[in-house]
Write an enzyme that holds these catalytic residues in place. Structure first.
Site, short mmCIF file in Angstrom:
data_model
loop_
_atom_site.label_atom_id
_atom_site.label_comp_id
_atom_site.label_asym_id
_atom_site.label_seq_id
_atom_site.Cartn_x
_atom_site.Cartn_y
_atom_site.Cartn_z
N HIS A 31 0.85 -1.20 0.00
CA HIS A 31 0.00 0.00 0.00
C HIS A 31 0.89 1.25 0.00
CE1 HIS A 31 -3.30 -2.43 2.31
NE2 HIS A 31 -3.15 -2.83 1.06
C1 LIG Z 1 0.07 -7.96 -3.53
C2 LIG Z 1 -0.90 -6.82 -3.33
C3 LIG Z 1 -2.01 -7.00 -2.52
C4 LIG Z 1 -2.90 -5.96 -2.31
N1 LIG Z 1 -4.06 -6.19 -1.65
C5 LIG Z 1 -5.02 -5.23 -1.61
C6 LIG Z 1 -6.32 -5.49 -1.11
O1 LIG Z 1 -6.64 -6.63 -0.74
N2 LIG Z 1 -7.21 -4.45 -1.07
C7 LIG Z 1 -6.91 -3.20 -1.48
O2 LIG Z 1 -7.73 -2.30 -1.35
N3 LIG Z 1 -5.68 -2.93 -1.99
C8 LIG Z 1 -4.76 -3.91 -2.11
N4 LIG Z 1 -3.56 -3.66 -2.70
C9 LIG Z 1 -3.29 -2.29 -3.18
C10 LIG Z 1 -4.07 -1.93 -4.43
O3 LIG Z 1 -4.08 -3.01 -5.34
C11 LIG Z 1 -3.40 -0.71 -5.06
O4 LIG Z 1 -3.35 0.32 -4.09
C12 LIG Z 1 -4.15 -0.17 -6.27
O5 LIG Z 1 -4.30 -1.15 -7.26
C13 LIG Z 1 -3.38 1.02 -6.85
O6 LIG Z 1 -4.11 1.53 -7.92
P1 LIG Z 1 -3.41 2.53 -8.94
O7 LIG Z 1 -4.38 2.80 -10.03
O8 LIG Z 1 -2.83 3.64 -8.19
O9 LIG Z 1 -2.15 1.70 -9.51
P2 LIG Z 1 -2.04 0.24 -10.10
O10 LIG Z 1 -3.29 -0.54 -9.87
O11 LIG Z 1 -0.77 -0.33 -9.61
O12 LIG Z 1 -1.93 0.48 -11.68
C14 LIG Z 1 -0.92 1.26 -12.27
C15 LIG Z 1 -0.67 0.73 -13.68
O13 LIG Z 1 0.03 1.72 -14.42
C16 LIG Z 1 1.02 1.11 -15.21
N5 LIG Z 1 2.07 2.10 -15.47
C17 LIG Z 1 2.88 2.68 -14.57
N6 LIG Z 1 3.71 3.57 -15.16
C18 LIG Z 1 3.41 3.54 -16.48
C19 LIG Z 1 3.95 4.23 -17.61
N7 LIG Z 1 4.93 5.13 -17.48
N8 LIG Z 1 3.43 3.94 -18.83
C20 LIG Z 1 2.42 3.04 -18.97
N9 LIG Z 1 1.88 2.37 -17.93
C21 LIG Z 1 2.36 2.62 -16.69
C22 LIG Z 1 1.50 -0.04 -14.33
O14 LIG Z 1 2.14 -1.02 -15.12
C23 LIG Z 1 0.22 -0.52 -13.69
O15 LIG Z 1 -0.40 -1.52 -14.46
C24 LIG Z 1 -2.65 -4.68 -2.89
C25 LIG Z 1 -1.53 -4.50 -3.70
C26 LIG Z 1 -0.65 -5.55 -3.93
C27 LIG Z 1 0.54 -5.33 -4.80
#
Ligand SMILES: Cc1cc2nc3c(=O)[nH]c(=O)nc-3n(C[C@H](O)[C@H](O)[C@H](O)COP(=O)(O)OP(=O)(O)OC[C@H]3O[C@@H](n4cnc5c(N)ncnc54)[C@H](O)[C@@H]3O)c2cc1C
Length: 501
Positions: free
Chosen positions: A435
């Site tokens: 997180h």
């Molecule tokens: C193992 C694990 C378990 C978790 N368990 C939970 C849970 O049970 N409940 C919960 O609420 N949260 C959980 N989380 C946290 C939650 O999944 C994340 O906080 C959330 O998905 C983040 O969302 P986001 O859109 O910020 O980024 P992400 O979902 O990480 O997505 C970002 C995406 O952008 C892409 N990207 C990045 N930079 C670039 C670029 N320059 N060009 C093109 N693409 C790019 C990445 O490849 C990625 O696919 C967990 C996380 C992990 C890793």
């Protein structure tokens, strides 16, 4: 301009990243009639039948195969997804609402305007239908969860089954990762049905801007190759430059990659200065009878007795993850691997009280992430481990193996309780975090915030952020719900401003 781009695209809206924030943003914009292009650095992976925590899945779905270091006064490994659907493809899909106290704090400190608990609750309800949020609805608990629940109830501590984004009508196990309603099964198909285009394996490396407008972005496309390399071996990929022109750009790369992209593009004001994390200490527990935790890999309970500072819960189990936890004292603890069928993994996590930073390594443009554990974090993790020990011993555990250099084994309740008096040295801890947030906080407080209260980057007309980096500070709960609700709120505000709602 990118050096001789081989691929050029034009779109009304470019969404960079397809995780929790990006997918819902793209679907909402496409359904409102915008032409949308989603650029995702990672591959599109068919998840049917693939357990998302196996070594092969970790190579395919996780950034750096699952190991990204956070630098500071102890070891912290950060885990994030890098694939279509982002971290939602590899997470445990726990679904929690933003605590009202966090919303009030964000209004007060960060000056977030027009954010109400009631309005957020309506957004949660809407998203929950798409994600099939549900409880397990079964009396047959996985043994590792049953032991944990029994221990907490014996102590009279508050314990909750956390709802998850999952289908309950699967033929197979509802604990299996396959049951999960991640972004690749929900909002990304919705975006595509509404006409959005998806470019996977497309890493955006730079935003080109002048006078507060992003004119285009450049990046690199990775494609499977048939050719052979200089050494005669089959080449796995070839890369080519890509250039995308867009009227509006939404950066949704997650709390680490979003500030990396912005800072690499020369956009630095209040970007990457306010990293918040939930540091987590893992523990392997040995019971008398076989639990076969590998059959029911996903945990379902959290002890809330010590929330918001400390949360206790169960961790995803595989023999590989068990070995990783034991590896802190491998010489002494490797024998425990023989009893892997009698073991399960748990964690104590705290709401990190310090602020870290995200910077960019010159030349390679890799993230440099720093977070120093504070004295308060140290205390909370030590208390957390002591309390977790109480639950597990009450639940029938025989021994605990914490991810610590010392003590390497906890044999009794008395040993656990000693941690209440004498905190574990920071340097002895080996922590993980899944997180991370708050690297580009939103709000009207100009001194702290990177974007306005709706995710529009200060100083820009057409640049927005919609991911974990916007959350002003640590919500103290699993963040996927908060990220999605804020992204939906903000994109609706964008549509309203453009007269499209
Ligand atoms: C193992 C694990 C378990 C978790 N368990 C939970 C849970 O049970 N409940 C919960 O609420 N949260 C959980 N989380 C946290 C939650 O999944 C994340 O906080 C959330 O998905 C983040 O969302 P986001 O859109 O910020 O980024 P992400 O979902 O990480 O997505 C970002 C995406 O952008 C892409 N990207 C990045 N930079 C670039 C670029 N320059 N060009 C093109 N693409 C790019 C990445 O490849 C990625 O696919 C967990 C996380 C992990 C890793």
């Amino acid at each position: 301009m990118a050096n001789n781009p081989r691929h050029k695209f034009t779109t009304q809206v470019l969404v960079i990243g397809s995780g929790a924030g990006g997918a819902i943003t793209a679907a909402t914009l496409a359904e409102a009639g915008y032409s949308v292009l989603i650029a995702e650095e990672g591959p599109e992976v068919n998840l049917s039948g693939m357990a998302t925590h196996t070594p092969r899945a970790m190579q395919l779905l996780y950034r750096n195969g699952g190991l990204s270091p956070i630098l500071g006064n102890t070891n912290i490994a950060f885990v994030e997804g890098c694939c279509v659907g982002g971290s939602t493809e590899i997470n445990s899909a726990f679904w929690l609402h933003t605590p009202p106290e966090a919303v009030h704090r964000w209004q007060k400190i960060y000056g977030v305007r027009d954010l109400s608990v009631e309005a957020l609750e309506l957004l949660f309800k809407e998203i929950e239908i798409e994600l099939g949020i549900s409880f397990l609805n079964s009396d047959e608990l996985p043994p590792s969860s049953a032991r944990f629940k029994y221990g907490a109830e014996k102590l009279g501590w508050l314990i909750e089954e956390v709802p998850r984004a999952q289908t309950t009508n699967l033929g197979g196990s509802a604990y299996a990762p396959d049951a999960k309603r991640s972004m690749s099964r929900t909002y990304i198909p919705r975006a595509l049905r509404a006409g959005a285009r998806l470019l996977s394996n497309c890493h955006i490396t730079r935003l080109h801007h002048r006078r507060g407008r992003v004119s285009h972005v450049s990046g690199v496309l990775k494609r499977p190759a048939r050719e052979r390399n200089l050494w005669g071996r089959p080449q796995r990929y070839y890369t080519s430059n890509v250039l995308i022109e867009a009227e509006f750009v939404f950066v949704c790369g997650g709390a680490i990659q979003t500030p990396v992209l912005l800072r690499s593009s020369g956009i630095k004001r209040n970007i990457g200065n306010n990293l918040r994390i939930h540091p987590m200490l893992k523990v392997a527990a040995l019971f008398d009878e076989p639990l076969d935790s590998h059959h029911t890999a996903l945990p379902i309970y959290q002890v809330k007795e010590f929330w918001p500072d400390i949360t206790l819960g169960g961790s995803v189990f595989t023999p590989g993850f068990l070995a990783l936890t034991l590896s802190e004292n491998w010489t002494e603890n490797q024998e425990a691997m023989r009893n892997w069928r009698q073991m399960a993994l748990y964690y104590a996590a705290c709401r990190g009280s310090n602020q870290g930073t995200v910077r960019v390594f010159p030349f390679t443009h890799e993230a440099i992430v720093r977070y120093r554990l504070s004295r308060q974090d140290q205390r909370n993790l030590s208390i957390g481990l002591a309390r977790l020990g109480e639950v597990l011993f009450a639940g029938g555990a025989r021994k605990l193996y914490p991810a610590l250099q010392a003590p390497s084994v906890l044999n009794s309740l008395a040993e656990c309780r000693m941690l209440l008096e004498k905190p574990i040295p920071i340097s002895a801890m080996s922590l993980t975090t899944v997180h991370a947030f708050s690297t580009c906080p939103m709000g009207e407080n100009d001194a702290l915030c990177a974007t306005d209260s709706f995710g529009k980057v200060y100083g820009f007309e057409n640049l927005y952020i919609a991911d974990a980096s916007l959350i002003p500070d640590s919500p103290g709960v699993n963040p996927q719900g908060t990220i999605m609700a804020l992204a939906l709120r903000n994109v609706r505000h964008f549509l309203e401003e453009k007269g499209r709602l």
